[in-house]
Design an enzyme around this catalytic site. Structure first.
Site, PDB file in Angstrom:
ATOM      1  N   ARG A  16      10.477  -3.325  -7.888  1.00 14.78           N
ATOM      2  CA  ARG A  16      10.382  -4.518  -7.037  1.00 14.78           C
ATOM      3  C   ARG A  16       8.946  -4.923  -6.714  1.00 14.78           C
ATOM      4  O   ARG A  16       8.701  -6.003  -6.185  1.00 14.78           O
ATOM      5  CB  ARG A  16      11.177  -4.301  -5.743  1.00 14.78           C
ATOM      6  CG  ARG A  16      12.678  -4.408  -5.960  1.00 14.78           C
ATOM      7  CD  ARG A  16      13.454  -3.902  -4.755  1.00 14.78           C
ATOM      8  NE  ARG A  16      13.444  -2.445  -4.675  1.00 14.78           N
ATOM      9  CZ  ARG A  16      13.964  -1.738  -3.657  1.00 14.78           C
ATOM     10  NH1 ARG A  16      14.511  -2.360  -2.634  1.00 14.78           N
ATOM     11  NH2 ARG A  16      13.918  -0.423  -3.674  1.00 14.78           N
ATOM     12  N   ASN A 233       8.614  -1.318  -0.709  1.00 19.19           N
ATOM     13  CA  ASN A 233       9.380  -1.563  -1.930  1.00 19.19           C
ATOM     14  C   ASN A 233       8.890  -2.788  -2.691  1.00 19.19           C
ATOM     15  O   ASN A 233       8.995  -2.843  -3.898  1.00 19.19           O
ATOM     16  CB  ASN A 233      10.870  -1.697  -1.610  1.00 19.19           C
ATOM     17  CG  ASN A 233      11.450  -0.361  -1.145  1.00 19.19           C
ATOM     18  OD1 ASN A 233      11.180   0.681  -1.730  1.00 19.19           O
ATOM     19  ND2 ASN A 233      12.209  -0.388  -0.069  1.00 19.19           N
ATOM     20  N   TYR A 373     -35.799 -10.699  -6.115  1.00 20.26           N
ATOM     21  CA  TYR A 373     -34.995  -9.718  -6.825  1.00 20.26           C
ATOM     22  C   TYR A 373     -35.825  -8.452  -6.986  1.00 20.26           C
ATOM     23  O   TYR A 373     -36.899  -8.479  -7.607  1.00 20.26           O
ATOM     24  CB  TYR A 373     -34.553 -10.228  -8.211  1.00 20.26           C
ATOM     25  CG  TYR A 373     -33.909  -9.100  -8.996  1.00 20.26           C
ATOM     26  CD1 TYR A 373     -32.732  -8.510  -8.513  1.00 20.26           C
ATOM     27  CD2 TYR A 373     -34.487  -8.576 -10.144  1.00 20.26           C
ATOM     28  CE1 TYR A 373     -32.156  -7.431  -9.170  1.00 20.26           C
ATOM     29  CE2 TYR A 373     -33.906  -7.494 -10.808  1.00 20.26           C
ATOM     30  CZ  TYR A 373     -32.743  -6.939 -10.311  1.00 20.26           C
ATOM     31  OH  TYR A 373     -32.178  -5.862 -10.943  1.00 20.26           O
ATOM     32  N   ASN A 384     -45.541  -5.679   1.803  1.00 19.19           N
ATOM     33  CA  ASN A 384     -44.946  -6.975   2.118  1.00 19.19           C
ATOM     34  C   ASN A 384     -44.648  -7.722   0.819  1.00 19.19           C
ATOM     35  O   ASN A 384     -45.536  -7.940   0.003  1.00 19.19           O
ATOM     36  CB  ASN A 384     -45.911  -7.789   2.990  1.00 19.19           C
ATOM     37  CG  ASN A 384     -45.217  -9.004   3.564  1.00 19.19           C
ATOM     38  OD1 ASN A 384     -44.596  -9.782   2.845  1.00 19.19           O
ATOM     39  ND2 ASN A 384     -45.311  -9.175   4.868  1.00 19.19           N
ATOM     40  N   ALA A 387     -41.950 -14.343  -0.593  1.00 21.05           N
ATOM     41  CA  ALA A 387     -40.780 -15.092  -1.043  1.00 21.05           C
ATOM     42  C   ALA A 387     -40.847 -15.323  -2.548  1.00 21.05           C
ATOM     43  O   ALA A 387     -41.906 -15.608  -3.095  1.00 21.05           O
ATOM     44  CB  ALA A 387     -40.712 -16.425  -0.316  1.00 21.05           C
TER      45      ALA A 387
HETATM   46  C1  UD1 Z   1      15.933   6.789   0.008  1.00 15.73           C
HETATM   47  C2  UD1 Z   1      17.110   7.582   0.611  1.00 15.73           C
HETATM   48  C3  UD1 Z   1      17.747   6.769   1.732  1.00 15.73           C
HETATM   49  C4  UD1 Z   1      16.685   6.438   2.768  1.00 15.73           C
HETATM   50  C5  UD1 Z   1      15.502   5.724   2.119  1.00 15.73           C
HETATM   51  C6  UD1 Z   1      14.406   5.548   3.142  1.00 15.73           C
HETATM   52  C7  UD1 Z   1      18.088   8.870  -1.223  1.00 15.73           C
HETATM   53  C8  UD1 Z   1      19.198   8.993  -2.174  1.00 15.73           C
HETATM   54  N1  UD1 Z   1      18.077   7.823  -0.415  1.00 15.73           N
HETATM   55  O1  UD1 Z   1      16.497   5.617  -0.558  1.00 15.73           O
HETATM   56  O2  UD1 Z   1      18.791   7.485   2.343  1.00 15.73           O
HETATM   57  O3  UD1 Z   1      17.259   5.639   3.789  1.00 15.73           O
HETATM   58  O4  UD1 Z   1      14.988   6.499   1.043  1.00 15.73           O
HETATM   59  O5  UD1 Z   1      13.306   4.902   2.588  1.00 15.73           O
HETATM   60  O6  UD1 Z   1      17.223   9.741  -1.181  1.00 15.73           O
HETATM   61  N2  UD1 Z   1      11.915   9.061  -6.441  1.00 15.73           N
HETATM   62  C9  UD1 Z   1      11.548   9.993  -7.381  1.00 15.73           C
HETATM   63  N3  UD1 Z   1      12.396  10.291  -8.384  1.00 15.73           N
HETATM   64  C10 UD1 Z   1      13.624   9.726  -8.481  1.00 15.73           C
HETATM   65  C11 UD1 Z   1      13.995   8.776  -7.508  1.00 15.73           C
HETATM   66  C12 UD1 Z   1      13.115   8.457  -6.491  1.00 15.73           C
HETATM   67  O7  UD1 Z   1      10.441  10.537  -7.328  1.00 15.73           O
HETATM   68  O8  UD1 Z   1      14.339  10.081  -9.417  1.00 15.73           O
HETATM   69  C13 UD1 Z   1      10.959   8.737  -5.362  1.00 15.73           C
HETATM   70  C14 UD1 Z   1      10.534   7.291  -5.388  1.00 15.73           C
HETATM   71  O9  UD1 Z   1       9.371   7.146  -6.164  1.00 15.73           O
HETATM   72  C15 UD1 Z   1      10.278   7.010  -3.908  1.00 15.73           C
HETATM   73  C16 UD1 Z   1      11.226   7.963  -3.181  1.00 15.73           C
HETATM   74  O10 UD1 Z   1      11.599   8.941  -4.122  1.00 15.73           O
HETATM   75  O11 UD1 Z   1       8.959   7.341  -3.529  1.00 15.73           O
HETATM   76  C17 UD1 Z   1      12.475   7.259  -2.649  1.00 15.73           C
HETATM   77  O12 UD1 Z   1      13.178   6.703  -3.710  1.00 15.73           O
HETATM   78  P1  UD1 Z   1      13.874   5.286  -3.602  1.00 15.73           P
HETATM   79  O13 UD1 Z   1      14.543   5.005  -4.886  1.00 15.73           O
HETATM   80  O14 UD1 Z   1      12.916   4.290  -3.076  1.00 15.73           O
HETATM   81  O15 UD1 Z   1      15.014   5.638  -2.537  1.00 15.73           O
HETATM   82  P2  UD1 Z   1      15.712   4.621  -1.582  1.00 15.73           P
HETATM   83  O16 UD1 Z   1      16.742   3.887  -2.317  1.00 15.73           O
HETATM   84  O17 UD1 Z   1      14.694   3.851  -0.848  1.00 15.73           O
HETATM   85 CA    CA Z   2      12.319   3.441  -0.965  1.00 12.77          CA
END
Ligand code: UD1
Ligand code: CA
Length: 469
Positions: A16, A233, A373, A384, A387
């Site tokens: 996003r 996001n 410059y 000094n 200019a």
């Molecule tokens: C997650 C939580 C949700 C919470 C929200 C808060 C889960 C399933 N859900 O949802 O309950 O309310 O955060 O912000 O955990 N990431 C990885 N590997 C993956 C998937 C994600 O490293 O396979 C990392 C992403 O880069 C990110 C973080 O985990 O930094 C959260 O992942 P994201 O997909 O944004 O989870 P949300 O849907 O926001």
């Molecule tokens: Ca998130």
């Protein structure tokens, strides 16, 4: 409390954001998101920090190595992004050899404003709880697509239901999962074995650990303000979180005795090291990088200052740009001065409007007040610079050095063709092109002698008029 292990979830693509760059490399107050999480972990006393990376792993790793030294932050590679639970599983090999008794805190890499105290509180709550799992909840001011906390009548947390899996009734629950957890490593090692991808997104959800914890007394839940846990996001989130970060940073400096003439338009980077008391920042000022500013400094309107140290009592006048340089005590810079990398301005020197300086040492009390410059030069104490003085440092192939010794006087509109030395206390007459060294205390002149032709102007006009007729 014993030091926690911190895992940072940062493998996601961040679709996003609509960006060519990994989400965690986008910056808030000049600091990449991933580094905000690392700083929080460090401030909370973590002794082991693992970044779980996937998308653009190399780029993210480079940023971490650059900031913290190669290998300081451990890297776990999550090759496929199969959910937050899967992400944590991919970090476990990096924790081999760590005793089961340790506490692991999980941070999301896209929520920079979490305070370090919150991490410590969460780790403490985990250690105190029967289930050895603690998590942060939040009540957002408006609807967000976060996981909902499902509790029983006694208030015990039963499980977390993700927005994508929630029914209409569950969607009315306002208590949300903030996405930050603390758990006992031994318990984590066992619990992740039981995760399944039996859900709307077909992912291994870390949030399913809450259900397992319910069987062992229930996870401890601590509430945090939404502002602090808000994740990024998309670009709108980035702007909103940046504004909160700015307010927080400026506030903290005000508490240290710094005056902001207009806080709403002043940008102080998260990595700025020091701003001394009684320093005043004018409107539209940007302090970036590892800048450090002493006491009683006035940085006036519109200055952009990056990786610079400025000593006590200096005055940076409006619209000056200074990069990677050192400014001594009681120096005056600007208005409209450009100091490029490796400019060193010693005590009480003065550089004025439309002066550009690069890789040049201007020693105590020297002045270049207008339109010059100065590149690859050394300018002695109290010299000094008139200019329009230009150091001709570049011959199209190489850069050469200009040395102006202490007390020398360079007349206006002079060119100093480097390599060249102007000796101590010497004079360079206005309009001179200096191509040879000037010995100490002598005068250099290269302009032609002036000739006055009396009555010439009147004769010229008369002749011209006659021709027009
Ligand atoms: C997650 C939580 C949700 C919470 C929200 C808060 C889960 C399933 N859900 O949802 O309950 O309310 O955060 O912000 O955990 N990431 C990885 N590997 C993956 C998937 C994600 O490293 O396979 C990392 C992403 O880069 C990110 C973080 O985990 O930094 C959260 O992942 P994201 O997909 O944004 O989870 P949300 O849907 O926001
Ligand atoms: Ca998130």
């Amino acid at each position: 409390m014993s030091a926690p292990i911190v895992l940072i979830l940062a493998a996601g693509l961040g679709t996003r954001m609509k960006s060519a760059k990994a989400k965690v490399l986008h910056e808030v107050a000049g600091r990449p998101l991933i580094a905000w999480a690392v700083e929080t972990a460090k401030a909370a006393g973590a002794d082991t920090i693992v970044a779980i990376l996937g998308h653009q792993l190399e780029d993210v790793k480079d940023v971490l190595d650059d900031r913290y030294g190669e290998g300081t932050i451990l890297i776990a590679h999550q090759k496929e992004q199969r959910g937050t639970g899967h992400a944590v599983m991919s970090a476990l090999p990096a924790l081999e050899g760590q005793p089961d008794s340790r506490t692991v805190v999980v941070l999301t890499g896209d929520a920079p404003l979490l305070r370090a105290e919150r991490v410590s509180d969460l780790a403490n709550a985990c250690q105190a709880s029967e289930s050895k799992l603690a998590l942060l909840s939040t009540i957002p001011p408006e609807a967000v697509a976060y996981g909902r906390l499902l509790r029983d009548d006694s208030g015990k947390l039963l499980r977390i239901v993700e927005d994508a899996d929630a029914n209409d009734e569950q969607k009315t629950i306002r208590e949300m999962n903030a996405g930050f957890y603390a758990m006992n490593l031994g318990v984590l090692r066992k619990m992740v074995e039981n995760l399944t991808s039996d859900n709307a997104q077909g992912e291994l959800y870390l949030t399913d650990l809450a259900e397992q914890a319910a069987e062992r007394g229930g996870a401890a839940v601590m509430e945090a303000p939404f502002d602090e846990i808000a994740g990024i996001n998309d670009r709108r989130d980035l702007a909103r979180v940046s504004a909160s970060a700015r307010a927080r940073i400026n506030d903290a400096w005000m508490q240290q005795g710094v005056t902001f003439e207009d806080s709403a338009s002043t940008y102080v980077g998260a990595d700025v090291r020091e701003i001394g008391r009684d320093t005043i920042l004018g409107p539209g000022v940007h302090l970036r990088g590892k800048t450090s500013i002493g006491e009683g400094v006035f940085v006036d309107a519109g200055c952009v200052i990056t990786d610079v140290s400025i000593d006590n009592g200096s005055w940076i006048k409006p619209y000056s740009v200074i990069i990677d340089s050192k400014v001594g005590k009681k120096v005056q810079v600007g208005p409209f001065t450009h100091c490029r990398p490796n400019t060193v301005l010693d005590e009480e020197c003065k550089v004025g409007n439309f002066v550009e300086i690069k890789k040049t040492h201007v020693m105590a009390g020297a002045k270049a007040s207008h339109l010059s410059y100065l590149g690859d030069a050394s300018i002695g104490a109290k010299a000094n610079i008139g200019a329009g003085t230009i150091t001709c440092n570049y011959d199209g192939f190489r850069k050469h050095k200009t040395t102006i010794e202490a007390g020398a006087f360079i007349g206006s509109d002079s060119q100093l063709v480097a390599p060249v030395t102007i000796g101590r206390d010497a004079f360079v007459g206005s309009g001179t092109t200096v191509t040879k060294d000037v010995p100490r205390s002598s005068l250099a002149l290269s302009r032609t002698k002036q000739v006055n032709v009396e009555g010439w102007a009147d004769r010229f006009r008369a002749a011209s008029k006659k021709r027009q007729r």
